[in-house]
Structures are given as C-alpha cells and as structure tokens.
Design a protein around this motif. Sequence first.
Motif, PDB file in Angstrom:
ATOM      1  N   GLY A  53      38.093  35.772  57.183  1.00 21.99           N
ATOM      2  CA  GLY A  53      37.289  36.803  57.828  1.00 21.99           C
ATOM      3  C   GLY A  53      36.582  37.739  56.874  1.00 21.99           C
ATOM      4  N   TYR A  54      36.830  37.574  55.577  1.00 23.50           N
ATOM      5  CA  TYR A  54      36.194  38.428  54.578  1.00 23.50           C
ATOM      6  C   TYR A  54      34.990  37.713  53.959  1.00 23.50           C
ATOM      7  N   ALA A  55      33.952  38.475  53.636  1.00 24.44           N
ATOM      8  CA  ALA A  55      32.750  37.911  53.023  1.00 24.44           C
ATOM      9  C   ALA A  55      32.669  38.192  51.529  1.00 24.44           C
ATOM     10  N   VAL A  56      33.323  39.265  51.091  1.00 25.73           N
ATOM     11  CA  VAL A  56      33.267  39.689  49.685  1.00 25.73           C
ATOM     12  C   VAL A  56      34.682  40.013  49.227  1.00 25.73           C
TER      13      VAL A  56
ATOM     14  N   GLY B 286      46.247  29.388  36.234  1.00 18.35           N
ATOM     15  CA  GLY B 286      45.267  28.355  35.914  1.00 18.35           C
ATOM     16  C   GLY B 286      43.829  28.661  36.273  1.00 18.35           C
ATOM     17  N   LEU B 287      43.536  29.880  36.719  1.00 26.88           N
ATOM     18  CA  LEU B 287      42.144  30.220  37.030  1.00 26.88           C
ATOM     19  C   LEU B 287      41.339  30.223  35.741  1.00 26.88           C
ATOM     20  N   PRO B 288      40.299  29.404  35.657  1.00 21.88           N
ATOM     21  CA  PRO B 288      39.459  29.401  34.451  1.00 21.88           C
ATOM     22  C   PRO B 288      38.651  30.704  34.351  1.00 21.88           C
ATOM     23  N   THR B 289      38.403  31.146  33.150  1.00 27.60           N
ATOM     24  CA  THR B 289      37.606  32.338  32.911  1.00 27.60           C
ATOM     25  C   THR B 289      36.236  32.189  33.579  1.00 27.60           C
ATOM     26  N   GLY B 290      35.886  33.157  34.387  1.00 27.23           N
ATOM     27  CA  GLY B 290      34.597  33.151  35.084  1.00 27.23           C
ATOM     28  C   GLY B 290      34.621  32.498  36.443  1.00 27.23           C
ATOM     29  N   ALA B 291      35.713  31.790  36.777  1.00 33.04           N
ATOM     30  CA  ALA B 291      35.790  31.111  38.076  1.00 33.04           C
ATOM     31  C   ALA B 291      36.016  32.124  39.198  1.00 33.04           C
ATOM     32  N   ASN B 292      35.607  31.740  40.393  1.00 33.39           N
ATOM     33  CA  ASN B 292      35.799  32.570  41.568  1.00 33.39           C
ATOM     34  C   ASN B 292      37.133  32.198  42.213  1.00 33.39           C
ATOM     35  N   PRO B 293      38.091  33.121  42.279  1.00 31.27           N
ATOM     36  CA  PRO B 293      39.376  32.801  42.897  1.00 31.27           C
ATOM     37  C   PRO B 293      39.292  32.646  44.421  1.00 31.27           C
ATOM     38  N   TYR B 294      38.194  33.076  45.000  1.00 31.73           N
ATOM     39  CA  TYR B 294      37.977  32.985  46.447  1.00 31.73           C
ATOM     40  C   TYR B 294      36.614  32.322  46.675  1.00 31.73           C
ATOM     41  N   PRO B 295      36.533  30.998  46.506  1.00 34.37           N
ATOM     42  CA  PRO B 295      35.226  30.323  46.518  1.00 34.37           C
ATOM     43  C   PRO B 295      34.380  30.524  47.779  1.00 34.37           C
ATOM     44  N   HIS B 296      35.011  30.828  48.914  1.00 34.44           N
ATOM     45  CA  HIS B 296      34.227  31.021  50.140  1.00 34.44           C
ATOM     46  C   HIS B 296      33.660  32.435  50.249  1.00 34.44           C
ATOM     47  N   MET B 297      33.955  33.287  49.265  1.00 34.85           N
ATOM     48  CA  MET B 297      33.480  34.669  49.289  1.00 34.85           C
ATOM     49  C   MET B 297      32.646  34.969  48.046  1.00 34.85           C
TER      50      MET B 297
ATOM     51  N   GLY C 108      25.585  44.098  52.430  1.00 33.07           N
ATOM     52  CA  GLY C 108      26.329  42.918  51.998  1.00 33.07           C
ATOM     53  C   GLY C 108      26.493  41.928  53.139  1.00 33.07           C
ATOM     54  N   PRO C 109      27.113  40.784  52.840  1.00 33.04           N
ATOM     55  CA  PRO C 109      27.220  39.723  53.842  1.00 33.04           C
ATOM     56  C   PRO C 109      28.305  39.928  54.907  1.00 33.04           C
ATOM     57  N   GLY C 110      29.194  40.923  54.754  1.00 33.49           N
ATOM     58  CA  GLY C 110      30.227  41.133  55.762  1.00 33.49           C
ATOM     59  C   GLY C 110      31.394  41.936  55.229  1.00 33.49           C
ATOM     60  N   PRO C 111      32.539  41.886  55.906  1.00 31.97           N
ATOM     61  CA  PRO C 111      33.704  42.677  55.521  1.00 31.97           C
ATOM     62  C   PRO C 111      34.125  42.431  54.073  1.00 31.97           C
ATOM     63  N   ILE C 112      34.585  43.490  53.432  1.00 33.48           N
ATOM     64  CA  ILE C 112      34.921  43.462  52.007  1.00 33.48           C
ATOM     65  C   ILE C 112      36.439  43.511  51.851  1.00 33.48           C
ATOM     66  N   TYR C 113      36.968  42.522  51.157  1.00 33.92           N
ATOM     67  CA  TYR C 113      38.394  42.401  50.889  1.00 33.92           C
ATOM     68  C   TYR C 113      38.697  43.055  49.547  1.00 33.92           C
ATOM     69  N   LEU C 114      39.353  44.186  49.573  1.00 34.91           N
ATOM     70  CA  LEU C 114      39.826  44.820  48.348  1.00 34.91           C
ATOM     71  C   LEU C 114      41.184  44.201  48.053  1.00 34.91           C
ATOM     72  N   CYS C 115      41.227  43.344  47.044  1.00 37.05           N
ATOM     73  CA  CYS C 115      42.472  42.626  46.777  1.00 37.05           C
ATOM     74  C   CYS C 115      43.252  43.245  45.634  1.00 37.05           C
ATOM     75  N   GLY C 116      42.805  44.306  45.074  1.00 37.86           N
ATOM     76  CA  GLY C 116      43.544  45.020  44.030  1.00 37.86           C
ATOM     77  C   GLY C 116      42.632  45.330  42.879  1.00 37.86           C
ATOM     78  N   GLY C 117      43.165  46.109  42.058  1.00 36.57           N
ATOM     79  CA  GLY C 117      44.494  46.669  41.994  1.00 36.57           C
ATOM     80  C   GLY C 117      44.541  48.141  42.331  1.00 36.57           C
ATOM     81  N   GLY C 118      45.627  48.735  41.892  1.00 36.73           N
ATOM     82  CA  GLY C 118      45.923  50.103  42.253  1.00 36.73           C
ATOM     83  C   GLY C 118      44.903  51.113  41.767  1.00 36.73           C
TER      84      GLY C 118
END
Length: 174
Positions: free
Chosen positions: A42-45, A60-71, A104-114
């Motif tokens: 449900g998140y766009a960003v 294993g996330l490569p440097t520069g890769a998007n951890p959330y490819p659909h966003m 922006g394209p829709g709801p924004i997911y703040l996934c961290g950090g503090g």
Amino acid sequence: MHPIIYDVAVSADGFIAGPDADVSAFPPSGPIVDDYTDRLSGYAVALMGRATYEFGYRYGLPTGANPYPHMRAIVVSGAIQLPSDAQVEVWRDLSGLEALRESGPGPIYLCGGGQLAGAIASAGHLSQLRLKRAPVILGGGTPLFSGLTTPPALTATGQVDYGDNLLFQTFRIT
C-alpha cells in the motif's frame, strides 16, 4: 496530501533495534510479519535514513539497490555515497519533503530510523504511527525517535493482539 506513515517494530522500552543494530529479538515470521508484508503493497515511496539503508547490506543488499523494488526509494543522508546508477535517490536534507507529500505517487513509508523519524515528526510531517510491539526489553540501541524537538500528539486508532504478547498498534498524529 500523501501521508507519511512510520511503520516499525519496537520493543517495550521504545527501541527499533538493540545495540549494534541487533533486531534478533523481534519475530522474523508469523502473522504480525505477514500483515506487515501485506501493508508494504500500500506504500508508494520508501523513505529511510542512511543507517537503515545500510542495514540491508548485512543481508546481501548490493550498494545502490532498492530494498523495496515496487516503491520509489529515498535515502536521506548528508554522507552516503552511492553509485551513479543507484536505484535509490539520495536526499541530503528534507527540503523536498513537502513537494513529495503534495505530488508524489502515494503514501510514504517511513521505515527508519530513529533520527529521521525524529526530524520528520519535529517538522510536523508525520501522519501516522504503526507499531509492531514486541514483549522485549532491549535496554539500548536505536530509539523509536531520536532528537525529537516537538513531540507529536497521538490518537490511538486501533490495536490487534497477535497473541504471545505481540501487539500491532496504530496512532494518528494530531
């Protein structure tokens, strides 16, 4: 205006990770995690700080890769250096936040950090808090909010008990 939603696991004493970014005390699977995974669609960003982004390197996330490819993914950091072909955007500050919320394209997911959560909440941009509460005491680590200058007022909007003392709580920022 698109909401910014901080959707995060948290210990009973208010930490999203223990010392050395240890998250092993949080459940890695089960219904509470399945529901979180479903919410991600449900998140766009995805908006995250440097430490949160670099945490993915451990898995294993490569440097520069998007951890959330659909966003669309944005890393807010004054110091991170990523390759020119990175799949994530780097913002050096939060000056583009208002425009992102407006167009922006829709709801924004703040996934961290503090630290990032503290800055966004202090600036009055945080819309909602979604907490996956684990019945653990971490005693230190990364706080839910760091550097909070203006604590937001919360209104509880829901709670789900997953058993084993795992709770999902939602709050509207007022």
